[in-house]
Write a protein that holds these residues in place. Structure first.
Motif, PDB file in Angstrom:
ATOM      1  N   VAL A  74       0.870  -1.165   0.036  1.00 20.00           N
ATOM      2  CA  VAL A  74       0.120   0.122   0.067  1.00 20.00           C
ATOM      3  C   VAL A  74       0.919   1.081  -0.063  1.00 20.00           C
ATOM      4  CG1 VAL A  74      -1.664   1.231   1.236  1.00 20.00           C
ATOM      5  CG2 VAL A  74      -1.736  -1.135   1.324  1.00 20.00           C
TER       6      VAL A  74
ATOM      7  N   CYS B 160      -9.506   0.265  -5.753  1.00 20.17           N
ATOM      8  CA  CYS B 160      -8.964   1.390  -5.394  1.00 20.17           C
ATOM      9  C   CYS B 160      -8.948   2.420  -6.140  1.00 20.17           C
ATOM     10  CB  CYS B 160      -7.566   1.095  -4.877  1.00 20.17           C
ATOM     11  SG  CYS B 160      -6.683   2.263  -3.919  1.00 20.17           S
TER      12      CYS B 160
ATOM     13  N   ARG C 147      -1.556   7.752  -0.431  1.00 16.90           N
ATOM     14  CA  ARG C 147      -2.404   7.902  -1.363  1.00 16.90           C
ATOM     15  C   ARG C 147      -3.738   7.168  -0.640  1.00 16.90           C
ATOM     16  NH1 ARG C 147      -0.140   5.504  -7.165  1.00 16.90           N
ATOM     17  NH2 ARG C 147       1.496   6.891  -7.550  1.00 16.90           N
ATOM     18  N   CYS C 148      -3.485   6.230   0.248  1.00 14.26           N
ATOM     19  CA  CYS C 148      -4.996   5.325   0.692  1.00 14.26           C
ATOM     20  C   CYS C 148      -5.718   6.714   1.309  1.00 14.26           C
ATOM     21  CB  CYS C 148      -4.449   4.553   1.813  1.00 14.26           C
ATOM     22  SG  CYS C 148      -5.645   3.615   2.460  1.00 14.26           S
TER      23      CYS C 148
ATOM     24  N   LYS D  92       1.139   4.541   1.243  1.00 18.82           N
ATOM     25  CA  LYS D  92       0.104   5.134   2.582  1.00 18.82           C
ATOM     26  C   LYS D  92      -0.193   6.456   2.265  1.00 18.82           C
ATOM     27  CE  LYS D  92       2.658   2.087   5.836  1.00 18.82           C
ATOM     28  NZ  LYS D  92       1.665   1.200   6.471  1.00 18.82           N
TER      29      LYS D  92
ATOM     30  N   CYS E 170     -11.510  -1.750  -0.910  1.00 17.48           N
ATOM     31  CA  CYS E 170     -10.587  -2.956  -0.961  1.00 17.48           C
ATOM     32  C   CYS E 170     -10.946  -3.996   0.208  1.00 17.48           C
ATOM     33  CB  CYS E 170      -9.399  -2.405  -0.717  1.00 17.48           C
ATOM     34  SG  CYS E 170      -9.000  -1.517   0.580  1.00 17.48           S
TER      35      CYS E 170
ATOM     36  N   ALA F 155      -3.666   3.148  -4.736  1.00 16.90           N
ATOM     37  CA  ALA F 155      -2.750   2.970  -3.628  1.00 16.90           C
ATOM     38  C   ALA F 155      -2.304   1.711  -3.320  1.00 16.90           C
ATOM     39  CB  ALA F 155      -3.594   3.614  -2.365  1.00 16.90           C
ATOM     40  N   ILE F 156      -2.956   0.739  -3.881  1.00 10.33           N
ATOM     41  CA  ILE F 156      -2.518  -0.616  -3.563  1.00 10.33           C
ATOM     42  C   ILE F 156      -1.726  -1.154  -4.920  1.00 10.33           C
ATOM     43  CG2 ILE F 156      -3.195  -2.918  -3.148  1.00 10.33           C
ATOM     44  CD1 ILE F 156      -5.728  -1.899  -1.714  1.00 10.33           C
TER      45      ILE F 156
ATOM     46  N   CYS G   3      -8.637  -5.898  -4.963  1.00 10.53           N
ATOM     47  CA  CYS G   3      -8.428  -4.552  -4.153  1.00 10.53           C
ATOM     48  C   CYS G   3      -7.920  -3.686  -5.011  1.00 10.53           C
ATOM     49  CB  CYS G   3      -7.630  -5.001  -3.087  1.00 10.53           C
ATOM     50  SG  CYS G   3      -6.034  -5.652  -3.176  1.00 10.53           S
TER      51      CYS G   3
ATOM     52  N   SER H  84      -3.444   4.270   6.867  1.00 13.16           N
ATOM     53  CA  SER H  84      -3.667   3.502   5.690  1.00 13.16           C
ATOM     54  C   SER H  84      -4.270   2.088   5.983  1.00 13.16           C
ATOM     55  CB  SER H  84      -2.702   3.414   4.512  1.00 13.16           C
ATOM     56  OG  SER H  84      -1.657   2.727   5.140  1.00 13.16           O
TER      57      SER H  84
END
Length: 151
Positions: free
Chosen positions: A17, A61, A21-22, A19, A28, A65-66, A57, A43
């Motif tokens: 991840v 998203c 961006r989450c 982080k 997800c 982020a993933i 996921c 995150s």
């Protein structure tokens, strides 16, 4: 000078991840069949032991982020290293740059490289069905006639 290089494993999967961006939207978590995604401090986090690496996921998203990646694990001069294999990457060969030194052919452990003899200059042939896109040929080519590139 060439280093001692041995492929240990291809297609090592990893997921992580990014982080910052989450946004903790939890989409997800809703689609994860392995129930391996949980809330962290900044995150979501992923339990890689439980993850099936299905990519659901990644697809949902909204902020990308993933990241699900493939890696090649190799041994170089006694040290275990990993290199990411880009998902949409292909291998290319520039005949004009090639000096026919055959270093790529001699060092491809997948047997994906061969030589096609030519009256004027030998040509490298890449069998894309055998090539695992590990990038070693690109790394050792003295003239950068072989290269990996996103397509």
């Amino acid at each position: 000078m060439l280093k001692n290089f041995v492929i240990l494993e291809v297609n090592v999967r990893d997921i992580y991840v990014i982080k910052d961006r989450c946004v903790l939207c939890n989409l997800c978590k809703e689609v994860c069949p392995a129930n391996c995604i949980f809330d962290g401090e900044e995150s979501v986090e992923i339990n890689k032991e439980k993850c099936m690496f299905c990519g659901r996921c990644v697809k949902v998203c909204p902020t990308k982020a993933i990241k699900l990646v493939r890696k090649v694990r190799y041994l170089e001069d006694g040290e275990v290293k990993e290199r990411e294999i880009k998902k949409y990457v292909d291998i290319f060969y520039n005949y004009r740059k090639c000096i026919s030194c055959l270093i790529c052919v001699k060092n491809c452990i997948f047997g994906a490289m061969s030589i096609e003899e030519n009256k004027f200059k030998d040509k490298i042939v890449i069998d894309k069905k055998k090539c695992e896109l590990c990038g070693k040929c690109e790394e050792i080519c003295p003239t950068k006639a072989i290269y990996l590139k996103g397509v």
